[in-house]
Scaffold this motif. Structure first.
Motif, PDB file in Angstrom:
ATOM      1  N   ARG A 145     -35.253 -27.720 -98.498  1.00  0.00           N
ATOM      2  CA  ARG A 145     -36.400 -27.962 -97.613  1.00  0.00           C
ATOM      3  C   ARG A 145     -37.163 -26.695 -97.282  1.00  0.00           C
ATOM      4  O   ARG A 145     -38.384 -26.660 -97.353  1.00  0.00           O
ATOM      5  CB  ARG A 145     -35.899 -28.625 -96.324  1.00  0.00           C
ATOM      6  CG  ARG A 145     -37.032 -29.039 -95.366  1.00  0.00           C
ATOM      7  CD  ARG A 145     -36.485 -29.641 -94.091  1.00  0.00           C
ATOM      8  NE  ARG A 145     -35.665 -30.802 -94.336  1.00  0.00           N
ATOM      9  CZ  ARG A 145     -34.337 -30.837 -94.161  1.00  0.00           C
ATOM     10  NH1 ARG A 145     -33.685 -29.777 -93.742  1.00  0.00           N
ATOM     11  NH2 ARG A 145     -33.656 -31.943 -94.411  1.00  0.00           N
ATOM     12  N   GLU A 146     -36.442 -25.625 -96.953  1.00  0.00           N
ATOM     13  CA  GLU A 146     -37.097 -24.433 -96.435  1.00  0.00           C
ATOM     14  C   GLU A 146     -37.413 -23.378 -97.494  1.00  0.00           C
ATOM     15  O   GLU A 146     -38.387 -22.635 -97.364  1.00  0.00           O
ATOM     16  CB  GLU A 146     -36.229 -23.815 -95.338  1.00  0.00           C
ATOM     17  CG  GLU A 146     -36.012 -24.737 -94.141  1.00  0.00           C
ATOM     18  CD  GLU A 146     -35.104 -24.124 -93.092  1.00  0.00           C
ATOM     19  OE1 GLU A 146     -34.706 -22.942 -93.288  1.00  0.00           O
ATOM     20  OE2 GLU A 146     -34.784 -24.816 -92.107  1.00  0.00           O
ATOM     21  N   GLU A 147     -36.572 -23.306 -98.541  1.00  0.00           N
ATOM     22  CA  GLU A 147     -36.780 -22.256 -99.556  1.00  0.00           C
ATOM     23  C   GLU A 147     -37.456 -22.828-100.805  1.00  0.00           C
ATOM     24  O   GLU A 147     -38.496 -22.337-101.228  1.00  0.00           O
ATOM     25  CB  GLU A 147     -35.437 -21.623 -99.912  1.00  0.00           C
ATOM     26  CG  GLU A 147     -35.589 -20.400-100.813  1.00  0.00           C
ATOM     27  CD  GLU A 147     -34.260 -19.683-101.000  1.00  0.00           C
ATOM     28  OE1 GLU A 147     -33.901 -19.430-102.170  1.00  0.00           O
ATOM     29  OE2 GLU A 147     -33.581 -19.402 -99.989  1.00  0.00           O
ATOM     30  N   LYS A 159     -38.664 -25.876-101.035  1.00  0.00           N
ATOM     31  CA  LYS A 159     -39.770 -26.728-100.571  1.00  0.00           C
ATOM     32  C   LYS A 159     -40.019 -27.902-101.510  1.00  0.00           C
ATOM     33  O   LYS A 159     -41.165 -28.198-101.894  1.00  0.00           O
ATOM     34  CB  LYS A 159     -41.049 -25.898-100.408  1.00  0.00           C
ATOM     35  CG  LYS A 159     -40.942 -24.783 -99.394  1.00  0.00           C
ATOM     36  CD  LYS A 159     -42.265 -24.079 -99.175  1.00  0.00           C
ATOM     37  CE  LYS A 159     -42.122 -22.873 -98.258  1.00  0.00           C
ATOM     38  NZ  LYS A 159     -41.566 -23.220 -96.936  1.00  0.00           N
ATOM     39  N   LYS A 177     -30.941 -27.725 -96.416  1.00  0.00           N
ATOM     40  CA  LYS A 177     -31.755 -26.715 -95.735  1.00  0.00           C
ATOM     41  C   LYS A 177     -32.469 -25.820 -96.750  1.00  0.00           C
ATOM     42  O   LYS A 177     -33.661 -25.523 -96.611  1.00  0.00           O
ATOM     43  CB  LYS A 177     -30.880 -25.870 -94.810  1.00  0.00           C
ATOM     44  CG  LYS A 177     -31.661 -24.829 -94.021  1.00  0.00           C
ATOM     45  CD  LYS A 177     -30.755 -24.037 -93.097  1.00  0.00           C
ATOM     46  CE  LYS A 177     -31.558 -22.993 -92.326  1.00  0.00           C
ATOM     47  NZ  LYS A 177     -30.685 -22.191 -91.423  1.00  0.00           N
ATOM     48  N   LEU A 178     -31.756 -25.407 -97.809  1.00  0.00           N
ATOM     49  CA  LEU A 178     -32.355 -24.570 -98.834  1.00  0.00           C
ATOM     50  C   LEU A 178     -33.447 -25.323 -99.613  1.00  0.00           C
ATOM     51  O   LEU A 178     -34.496 -24.761 -99.918  1.00  0.00           O
ATOM     52  CB  LEU A 178     -31.286 -24.053 -99.809  1.00  0.00           C
ATOM     53  CG  LEU A 178     -30.325 -22.999 -99.256  1.00  0.00           C
ATOM     54  CD1 LEU A 178     -29.197 -22.741-100.225  1.00  0.00           C
ATOM     55  CD2 LEU A 178     -31.080 -21.705 -98.963  1.00  0.00           C
TER      56      LEU A 178
END
Length: 249
Positions: free
Chosen positions: A243-245, A247, A240-241
């Motif tokens: 992908r979202e932070e 990137k 998640k990190l």
């Protein structure tokens, strides 16, 4: 076998560099300067081929300030026969250096014109090929090893994923990288002899710069790492990190 080796004075790779007050240059005070490591491969190659031929001459040439004489003395201590300092107080960019070198070299007799593949301070990798172009001679870059026979040079080039073999007529220019020519250490005898070898100084004019350094800055500080968990249970949080932070996926 007559060889010309072009060398440069650069900061030691282990030196801690600081940006000068003008924000366009490196603060030289307290910094150790050395013969560019890639140029050491070129000097060693010239010496090896002179020794194999049983005769010849190795001339080291540098463009720079008075302090570059020390760098040339290092090449002389390794075994070069003579040296020329093309003296300038200006901070010359690559093409300007190539023009100064070509002007000096065009009146000389030589078989090989050798350079380091790049200088470790600017990573340009272009002075050798540009000088060859100005002189109208063939050139090969990133050479790891070469042989000379019957007026021709057979050079092995390092390319992505392998090696390429090229043949050039002499005189020609080669830029050297790490390979068959491990630089020798200057012996005490060589160091003492270097003090008596000829080192000619000539005034050089670099002309107007085609490239200007606008500003130097330090890289951004690296952020501290984070632990998101342990074992397999941490994988979803990590993904998640990323992908979202970060990137990156």
């Amino acid at each position: 076998m007559k060889s010309i080796v072009c060398v440069k004075r650069v900061p030691d790779t282990e030196a801690r560099l600081r940006i000068a007050g003008d924000e366009k240059s490196v603060e030289a005070a307290g910094v150790k300067f050395v013969l560019n490591p890639y140029d050491e491969f070129a000097v060693e190659a010239a010496l090896k081929h002179k020794e194999a031929a049983g005769s010849g001459e190795v001339t080291a040439i540098s463009v720079g300030g008075a302090e570059s004489a020390e760098t040339l003395r290092t090449a002389l201590a390794m075994g070069a026969d003579n040296a020329v300092l093309l003296k300038t107080s200006a901070r010359a960019e690559g093409l300007a250096v190539a023009r100064v070198l070509a002007e000096e070299i065009k009146g000389r007799e030589y078989d090989l014109l050798l350079f380091g593949m790049k200088a470790i301070d600017d990573d340009l990798q272009a002075v050798g090929p540009m000088t060859a172009e100005l002189l109208g001679i063939p050139a090969a870059s990133a050479v790891t090893e070469f042989s000379v026979a019957d007026g021709k040079v057979t050079a092995q080039r390092e390319i992505e994923g392998g090696h390429e073999v090229v043949e050039l007529r002499t005189p020609c220019a080669l830029t050297m990288t790490k390979g068959a020519y491990e630089p020798r250490y200057a012996s005490l005898k060589g160091i003492m002899a270097a003090k008596k070898k000829p080192l000619e100084e000539k005034a050089a004019t670099t002309g107007d710069a085609g490239v200007e350094t606008r500003k130097l800055s330090y890289p951004a500080e690296r952020q501290a790492g984070r632990i998101v968990g342990q074992g397999a249970d941490a994988v979803p949080a990590l993904l998640k990190l990323l992908r979202e932070e970060a990137k990156v996926i």
